[in-house]
Write a protein that holds these residues in place. Sequence first.
Motif, PDB file in Angstrom:
ATOM      1  N   GLN A 193       0.753  -1.335   0.041  1.00 40.71           N
ATOM      2  CA  GLN A 193      -0.006   0.207   0.199  1.00 40.71           C
ATOM      3  C   GLN A 193       0.924   1.329   0.097  1.00 40.71           C
ATOM      4  N   ARG A 194       1.795   1.321   0.836  1.00 42.14           N
ATOM      5  CA  ARG A 194       3.037   2.407   0.872  1.00 42.14           C
ATOM      6  C   ARG A 194       3.445   2.814  -0.503  1.00 42.14           C
ATOM      7  N   ASP A 197       0.919   4.126  -2.671  1.00 44.64           N
ATOM      8  CA  ASP A 197       0.690   5.618  -2.509  1.00 44.64           C
ATOM      9  C   ASP A 197       1.685   6.563  -3.073  1.00 44.64           C
TER      10      ASP A 197
END
Length: 284
Positions: A193-194, A197
Amino acid sequence: MPEVSPQNRLNELSAQEWLKFTKSWFVHNPPPRKKDEKLHPAKYPENMIAEFIKFFTKEGGIVFDPFLGTGSTLVAAHQTNRHGIGIELQEKYAKIARERLQVLESQLKLDAQGSALKAKQLVLQGNSNEIESLWEKYSLPQLDLVITSPPYGPMLRNKGLAAKGREDEGLDTHYSEDESDLGNAKSYDEFVQRLVDIFVAIKPKIKEGGYAVVVLQNYMEKEGFKMLAWDFAREMAKHYEFRGERIWCQDNKTLYPYGYRYSFVLNVHHHYCLIFRKSGQKII
Ligand SMILES: C[S@@+](CC[C@H](N)C(=O)[O-])C[C@H]1O[C@@H](n2cnc3c(N)ncnc32)[C@H](O)[C@@H]1O
């Protein structure tokens, strides 16, 4: 010199060179690393990156690497006469990158032919989680290409046989203890996810129709096989247009007897070079 079509909007390759690059796999065995480059646990080969840069940009284009490491992307940008910007969290690696570029630039001064090469390389020590403020602080330009190999999840924390060998030589087995380091994400899902992002934050900085190439691997860890390249591609495809992968194969790596006599454990000797395009229609 091969003939370049004046209608070629993407690059300066001949038809033959273009075609060759579109094959979905290639073999590239990196040359042995120099002493300072060896400190870093996961450097990728600049000659291979130069091929990607030559396909996805023209001379004078702007290339960006948000996980610069020892600066291989900028070395490749220098070699191909493109401007390069790189961000690296750890000053010790940013310093190696600056030193590598300084050597190249000083060679250029000695080389009369080099006067045609004017591309500039910029190494920034910083955190790629803060794309917006970095762009503002340094007034960075729009990008033609993003190309990088991010940390491969919490993978370097797996103490395999290869890591043991590096530890014995006094070389880094992971990048840092820094919380901002993506390699220190608490879980695999948080890591993916990071990483996505960061690419969502980078997207507005890429010119319309520009490309992002991300080099990743699937890998084995204690809880099971991680489909990192595939999981990342699936998430990224929600924000970019996924244009497929080129599989980078290495056939000169040591085969380790993982799992010998009790279970199947892969020696992963290939990486996925995942190719994404910024296009207006695909934003959700
Ligand atoms: C796989 S390495 C890149 C290696 C590079 N391609 C080379 O050839 O040297 C990933 C790098 O990302 C850096 N990194 C991790 N988290 C970061 C962050 N939040 N911002 C910037 N760099 C980060 C690590 O310190 C590491 O050097």
